[in-house]
Write a protein that holds these residues in place. Structure first.
Motif, short mmCIF file in Angstrom:
data_model
loop_
_atom_site.label_atom_id
_atom_site.label_comp_id
_atom_site.label_asym_id
_atom_site.label_seq_id
_atom_site.Cartn_x
_atom_site.Cartn_y
_atom_site.Cartn_z
N MET A 1 0.85 -1.19 0.00
CA MET A 1 0.00 0.00 0.00
C MET A 1 0.88 1.24 0.00
O MET A 1 1.87 1.32 0.73
CB MET A 1 -0.90 0.00 1.25
N SER A 5 -1.55 6.65 0.87
CA SER A 5 -2.94 6.19 0.80
C SER A 5 -3.52 6.08 2.21
O SER A 5 -2.83 5.64 3.14
CB SER A 5 -3.02 4.82 0.12
N LYS A 7 -5.30 4.62 5.38
CA LYS A 7 -5.50 3.27 5.89
C LYS A 7 -6.98 3.04 6.17
O LYS A 7 -7.71 3.97 6.51
CB LYS A 7 -4.69 3.06 7.18
N ASP A 8 -7.39 1.80 6.03
CA ASP A 8 -8.76 1.42 6.41
C ASP A 8 -8.75 1.14 7.91
O ASP A 8 -8.32 0.08 8.34
CB ASP A 8 -9.20 0.19 5.61
N LEU A 9 -9.16 2.12 8.72
CA LEU A 9 -9.00 2.04 10.16
C LEU A 9 -10.25 1.55 10.87
O LEU A 9 -11.37 1.93 10.51
CB LEU A 9 -8.63 3.43 10.72
#
Length: 210
Positions: A1, A5, A7-9
């Motif tokens: 990644m 970008s 992060k999907d937290l």
């Protein structure tokens, strides 16, 4: 990644719940050294118990501390006598350490339950674990009831102690340097029963920029 970008937290606010299968708090703050604490009350009853919220806090004077979630025998004993001993929990002593976590009557000795040997200390009147390679004799400096940011008292007490004497198995010292990994200390890793063991091949060194 890509570093840029987002992060999907997983985000949560503790007062509203964590939304996971198990609270991640003590798994994130890991590993943590084990506060394997021996103490005695005013009548001479001895207690030995492990605490997972434990660490060192000051060099001069040397201060260690542990937090007890609820008012337990260890804290009550320290309030009475003002003394305790910290014992290093190692891989060789893992099962015995775990046995001392049992909830037993105050007059029952966890040393006997776990098959451990109480050894006399030099300064404090609390026994250390003879089988442990390192023990700190401590005098209580403070017992503090923890509280939240809003001042609400928590059902937890932080006990801070000054280390007044140290016992180290000489086989753990090489060329005048204590070898951390040689004793194979175990540390807490979260959930109800996760641990790490510290090994030499898992250690690395970085020189601080100052």
């Amino acid at each position: 990644m890509d570093a840029s970008s987002p992060k999907d937290l997983h985000y949560y606010e503790p007062r509203n719940g964590h939304g996971l299968k198990h609270d991640p708090f003590n798994a994130i703050i890991a590993p943590r050294p084990i506060g394997w604490i021996s103490s005695r009350d005013g009548k001479g009853n001895v207690n030995l118990a492990p605490y997972s919220f434990f660490n060192g806090f000051c060099y001069h004077p040397p201060i260690i501390g542990f937090s007890s979630t609820s008012w337990k025998d260890s804290v009550a004993n320290m309030q009475e006598t003002g003394e305790f001993v910290w014992n290093l929990a190692t891989m060789d002593l893992a099962q015995q350490m775990n046995a001392t976590a049992a909830h037993v009557a105050r007059e029952v000795s966890e040393f006997a339950i776990a098959g451990l040997t109480p050894a006399p200390c030099r300064i404090v009147k609390v026994p250390r674990v003879a089988e442990s390679p390192v023990s700190f004799e401590c005098k209580v400096a403070q017992i503090v009831q923890l509280q939240g940011a809003d001042g609400t008292k928590a059902n937890a007490w932080l006990t801070l102690g000054e280390v007044v004497a140290v016992h180290i198995d000489k086989t753990m010292i090489k060329d005048g340097v204590y070898q951390t990994a040689l004793a194979r200390p175990i540390v807490r890793a979260g959930r109800k029963g996760d641990y790490f063991v510290i090994r030499q091949d898992a250690m690395f060194e970085m020189t601080r920029p100052d």
